[in-house]
Scaffold this active site. Sequence first.
Site, PDB file in Angstrom:
ATOM      1  N   SER A 124       0.836  -1.191   0.000  1.00 27.86           N
ATOM      2  CA  SER A 124       0.000   0.000   0.000  1.00 27.86           C
ATOM      3  C   SER A 124       0.874   1.245   0.000  1.00 27.86           C
ATOM      4  O   SER A 124       1.980   1.241   0.568  1.00 27.86           O
ATOM      5  CB  SER A 124      -0.837  -0.033   1.283  1.00 27.86           C
ATOM      6  OG  SER A 124      -1.468   1.213   1.488  1.00 27.86           O
ATOM      7  N   TYR A 149      -2.115  -1.174  10.826  1.00 21.13           N
ATOM      8  CA  TYR A 149      -2.371  -1.719   9.484  1.00 21.13           C
ATOM      9  C   TYR A 149      -1.184  -1.414   8.565  1.00 21.13           C
ATOM     10  O   TYR A 149      -0.607  -2.309   7.933  1.00 21.13           O
ATOM     11  CB  TYR A 149      -3.669  -1.137   8.893  1.00 21.13           C
ATOM     12  CG  TYR A 149      -3.757  -1.405   7.409  1.00 21.13           C
ATOM     13  CD1 TYR A 149      -4.049  -2.683   6.944  1.00 21.13           C
ATOM     14  CD2 TYR A 149      -3.495  -0.407   6.477  1.00 21.13           C
ATOM     15  CE1 TYR A 149      -4.081  -2.951   5.568  1.00 21.13           C
ATOM     16  CE2 TYR A 149      -3.524  -0.654   5.114  1.00 21.13           C
ATOM     17  CZ  TYR A 149      -3.820  -1.932   4.669  1.00 21.13           C
ATOM     18  OH  TYR A 149      -3.834  -2.188   3.317  1.00 21.13           O
ATOM     19  N   LYS A 153       1.918  -3.891   6.777  1.00 15.12           N
ATOM     20  CA  LYS A 153       2.309  -3.951   5.364  1.00 15.12           C
ATOM     21  C   LYS A 153       3.813  -3.703   5.225  1.00 15.12           C
ATOM     22  O   LYS A 153       4.501  -4.379   4.467  1.00 15.12           O
ATOM     23  CB  LYS A 153       1.531  -2.913   4.545  1.00 15.12           C
ATOM     24  CG  LYS A 153       0.052  -3.229   4.418  1.00 15.12           C
ATOM     25  CD  LYS A 153      -0.176  -4.424   3.516  1.00 15.12           C
ATOM     26  CE  LYS A 153      -1.603  -4.901   3.523  1.00 15.12           C
ATOM     27  NZ  LYS A 153      -1.810  -6.188   2.858  1.00 15.12           N
TER      28      LYS A 153
HETATM   29  P1  NAD Z   1     -11.010  -7.037   1.059  1.00 14.31           P
HETATM   30  O1  NAD Z   1     -11.246  -7.016   2.524  1.00 14.31           O
HETATM   31  O2  NAD Z   1     -12.149  -6.844   0.149  1.00 14.31           O
HETATM   32  O3  NAD Z   1     -10.271  -8.408   0.653  1.00 14.31           O
HETATM   33  C1  NAD Z   1      -9.475  -9.148   1.541  1.00 14.31           C
HETATM   34  C2  NAD Z   1      -9.984 -10.575   1.493  1.00 14.31           C
HETATM   35  O4  NAD Z   1      -9.174 -11.392   2.337  1.00 14.31           O
HETATM   36  C3  NAD Z   1     -11.429 -10.719   1.978  1.00 14.31           C
HETATM   37  O5  NAD Z   1     -12.147 -11.477   1.039  1.00 14.31           O
HETATM   38  C4  NAD Z   1     -11.297 -11.467   3.305  1.00 14.31           C
HETATM   39  O6  NAD Z   1     -12.416 -12.293   3.546  1.00 14.31           O
HETATM   40  C5  NAD Z   1     -10.009 -12.242   3.078  1.00 14.31           C
HETATM   41  N1  NAD Z   1      -9.233 -12.560   4.291  1.00 14.31           N
HETATM   42  C6  NAD Z   1      -8.811 -11.712   5.254  1.00 14.31           C
HETATM   43  N2  NAD Z   1      -8.100 -12.381   6.173  1.00 14.31           N
HETATM   44  C7  NAD Z   1      -8.036 -13.669   5.775  1.00 14.31           C
HETATM   45  C8  NAD Z   1      -7.453 -14.845   6.301  1.00 14.31           C
HETATM   46  N3  NAD Z   1      -6.774 -14.812   7.442  1.00 14.31           N
HETATM   47  N4  NAD Z   1      -7.588 -16.007   5.623  1.00 14.31           N
HETATM   48  C9  NAD Z   1      -8.290 -16.049   4.454  1.00 14.31           C
HETATM   49  N5  NAD Z   1      -8.882 -14.966   3.914  1.00 14.31           N
HETATM   50  C10 NAD Z   1      -8.772 -13.795   4.569  1.00 14.31           C
HETATM   51  O7  NAD Z   1      -9.860  -5.964   0.748  1.00 14.31           O
HETATM   52  P2  NAD Z   1      -9.297  -5.449  -0.636  1.00 14.31           P
HETATM   53  O8  NAD Z   1      -9.618  -4.007  -0.734  1.00 14.31           O
HETATM   54  O9  NAD Z   1      -9.661  -6.356  -1.728  1.00 14.31           O
HETATM   55  O10 NAD Z   1      -7.743  -5.558  -0.331  1.00 14.31           O
HETATM   56  C11 NAD Z   1      -6.950  -6.637  -0.772  1.00 14.31           C
HETATM   57  C12 NAD Z   1      -5.535  -6.414  -0.315  1.00 14.31           C
HETATM   58  O11 NAD Z   1      -5.056  -5.171  -0.821  1.00 14.31           O
HETATM   59  C13 NAD Z   1      -5.356  -6.344   1.199  1.00 14.31           C
HETATM   60  O12 NAD Z   1      -4.129  -6.964   1.516  1.00 14.31           O
HETATM   61  C14 NAD Z   1      -5.281  -4.864   1.470  1.00 14.31           C
HETATM   62  O13 NAD Z   1      -4.548  -4.593   2.638  1.00 14.31           O
HETATM   63  C15 NAD Z   1      -4.533  -4.386   0.248  1.00 14.31           C
HETATM   64  N6  NAD Z   1      -4.772  -2.962  -0.064  1.00 14.31           N
HETATM   65  C16 NAD Z   1      -6.047  -2.508  -0.197  1.00 14.31           C
HETATM   66  C17 NAD Z   1      -6.269  -1.164  -0.483  1.00 14.31           C
HETATM   67  C18 NAD Z   1      -7.673  -0.608  -0.587  1.00 14.31           C
HETATM   68  O14 NAD Z   1      -7.841   0.598  -0.434  1.00 14.31           O
HETATM   69  N7  NAD Z   1      -8.687  -1.425  -0.860  1.00 14.31           N
HETATM   70  C19 NAD Z   1      -5.175  -0.301  -0.651  1.00 14.31           C
HETATM   71  C20 NAD Z   1      -3.897  -0.810  -0.523  1.00 14.31           C
HETATM   72  C21 NAD Z   1      -3.696  -2.142  -0.228  1.00 14.31           C
HETATM   73  C1  WQD Z   2      -9.533   9.516   0.922  1.00 13.87           C
HETATM   74  C2  WQD Z   2      -9.718  11.012   1.178  1.00 13.87           C
HETATM   75  C3  WQD Z   2      -9.983  11.542   3.509  1.00 13.87           C
HETATM   76  C4  WQD Z   2     -13.803   9.446   3.998  1.00 13.87           C
HETATM   77  C5  WQD Z   2      -6.955   4.519   3.060  1.00 13.87           C
HETATM   78  C6  WQD Z   2      -5.887   3.841   3.872  1.00 13.87           C
HETATM   79  C7  WQD Z   2      -4.770   3.375   2.998  1.00 13.87           C
HETATM   80  C8  WQD Z   2      -5.303   2.527   1.835  1.00 13.87           C
HETATM   81  C9  WQD Z   2      -6.445   3.170   1.127  1.00 13.87           C
HETATM   82  C10 WQD Z   2      -5.147   0.208   2.318  1.00 13.87           C
HETATM   83  C11 WQD Z   2      -8.933  11.511   2.390  1.00 13.87           C
HETATM   84  C12 WQD Z   2     -11.240  11.859   2.750  1.00 13.87           C
HETATM   85  C13 WQD Z   2     -12.633   9.982   3.476  1.00 13.87           C
HETATM   86  C14 WQD Z   2     -14.845  10.336   4.413  1.00 13.87           C
HETATM   87  C15 WQD Z   2     -13.472  12.196   3.736  1.00 13.87           C
HETATM   88  N1  WQD Z   2      -5.815   1.281   2.280  1.00 13.87           N
HETATM   89  N2  WQD Z   2     -12.467  11.328   3.341  1.00 13.87           N
HETATM   90  N3  WQD Z   2     -14.619  11.678   4.254  1.00 13.87           N
HETATM   91  O1  WQD Z   2      -7.172   7.576   3.738  1.00 13.87           O
HETATM   92  O2  WQD Z   2      -6.263   7.864   1.397  1.00 13.87           O
HETATM   93  O3  WQD Z   2      -6.362   5.621   2.386  1.00 13.87           O
HETATM   94  O4  WQD Z   2      -7.434   3.589   2.062  1.00 13.87           O
HETATM   95  O5  WQD Z   2      -3.973   0.038   2.180  1.00 13.87           O
HETATM   96  O6  WQD Z   2      -3.895   2.656   3.804  1.00 13.87           O
HETATM   97  O7  WQD Z   2      -5.391   4.769   4.819  1.00 13.87           O
HETATM   98  O8  WQD Z   2      -8.470   6.708   1.723  1.00 13.87           O
HETATM   99  O9  WQD Z   2     -10.814   6.722   1.038  1.00 13.87           O
HETATM  100  O10 WQD Z   2     -10.261   6.788   3.506  1.00 13.87           O
HETATM  101  O11 WQD Z   2      -9.787   8.792   2.099  1.00 13.87           O
HETATM  102  O12 WQD Z   2     -13.329  13.406   3.622  1.00 13.87           O
HETATM  103  O13 WQD Z   2     -15.893   9.914   4.919  1.00 13.87           O
HETATM  104  O14 WQD Z   2     -11.086  11.248   1.491  1.00 13.87           O
HETATM  105  O15 WQD Z   2      -9.735  12.477   4.503  1.00 13.87           O
HETATM  106  O16 WQD Z   2      -8.517  12.813   2.102  1.00 13.87           O
HETATM  107  P1  WQD Z   2      -7.029   7.055   2.385  1.00 13.87           P
HETATM  108  P2  WQD Z   2      -9.911   7.180   2.120  1.00 13.87           P
END
Ligand code: NAD
Ligand code: WQD
Length: 344
Positions: A124, A149, A153
């Site tokens: 991330s 979190y 990562k």
């Molecule tokens: P998500 O929660 O939709 O998907 C994660 C999946 O993993 C879910 O289906 C959950 O049921 C499964 N899971 C969690 N723990 C588990 C375990 N111990 N065993 C088996 N399954 C398990 O999230 P996502 O948005 O699809 O994110 C996927 C990956 O990308 C994650 O590692 C997340 O940290 C990373 N990521 C997400 C974002 C974002 O904003 N969505 C941003 C950066 C990184």
């Molecule tokens: C985006 C912008 C908020 C909600 C998070 C995690 C990051 C990654 C992605 C996994 C910001 C603003 C948000 C609301 C708002 N996840 N906001 N009102 O914070 O960039 O990233 O998700 O790895 O680790 O921190 O994403 O969508 O929460 O926020 O004003 O109700 O929207 O302040 O500027 P963020 P976000």
Amino acid sequence: MNILLTGGAGFIGAHTVVELLNAGHTPIILDNFCNAHPNVLTRIKMITGVLPKLYQGDVRDRELLKRIFNENKIDSVIHFAALKAVGESVAQPLRYYDNNVSGSLILLEEMQQAGVKSIVFSSSATVYGEPKTMPINENFPTGATTNPYGTSKHMMERIMMDMQRAQPDWSVIILRYFNPIGAHASGKIGEQPNGIPNNLLPYVTQVAAGKLKELSIFGNDYPTADGTGVRDYIHVVDLAQGHVQALNVKAREAGTHIYNLGTGKGYSVLDIVQTFERETGQRVPYVFKERRAGDIAECYADPQKAWRELNWQAKRQLPEMIRDAWHWQKNNPNGYENETFQAA
Ligand code: NAD
Ligand code: WQD
């Protein structure tokens, strides 16, 4: 290639399953459904005609992992499985480290046992903390994370780099996602957060759908053009295709390969609200609130390395991301709840 996707039923995982199938690969899903719904499998079949193989269970279950590696000739693993709610990770750090760090360690150990030497890890942009300049490239310092979190990562990135150094024949691909939004154009799969969404786009779509009263915009005094926070939003299908491309190009090349997956463009919260209203014709009432703890003013990628080395770049622009997110929300007011899942 036969690809095991841990967390493959989740938001990014499900879209990646579809893109892997489109590219002729064979995805196999391992998911414990702690943040996903089993009906996602039938939806994937509606889109692709294929019901992917599923193992329901936990990535920390060694016996299950052994069985999966015995029963399938896995070429590479995409490791999505993790808990991802930033606020929750502050309240429940041990649960987060157990799931995200211990879970990954067990997976790596069992891959090692099974002789599977290729992994793609979901990292991330949060590992960069609060960079001094924008855009962010892969050489920027990492580790100044602000919550468990993000730290989980960063820890996993370090652990996998150390492991790859000790076992130089492995391919470790670390993908640092920026802000994934949108949904598949079919409207069949999308993001279904549990409870009140933490992330901006799902919150906006639920306000527009009348499920939530108004959006709280966290801060309007940031040093950005309009005072609200700026992020690099990327369409989840572009992100999914980035995984396929990373596998195609780097899964057989030993080394640690790190890429930002973003668009390189930053949009403010107000840009998102205005684009949403224009593209969907729905109103999004909002109020300004205090800044949210741990947020930074702006965050956007330098995506050049992925373009240069993977021949991948995000194609979809913000209006399409927003239309697709709204299409999913409108068609699925109750997410995946409608049909009953039937195993193959
Ligand atoms: P998500 O929660 O939709 O998907 C994660 C999946 O993993 C879910 O289906 C959950 O049921 C499964 N899971 C969690 N723990 C588990 C375990 N111990 N065993 C088996 N399954 C398990 O999230 P996502 O948005 O699809 O994110 C996927 C990956 O990308 C994650 O590692 C997340 O940290 C990373 N990521 C997400 C974002 C974002 O904003 N969505 C941003 C950066 C990184
Ligand atoms: C985006 C912008 C908020 C909600 C998070 C995690 C990051 C990654 C992605 C996994 C910001 C603003 C948000 C609301 C708002 N996840 N906001 N009102 O914070 O960039 O990233 O998700 O790895 O680790 O921190 O994403 O969508 O929460 O926020 O004003 O109700 O929207 O302040 O500027 P963020 P976000």
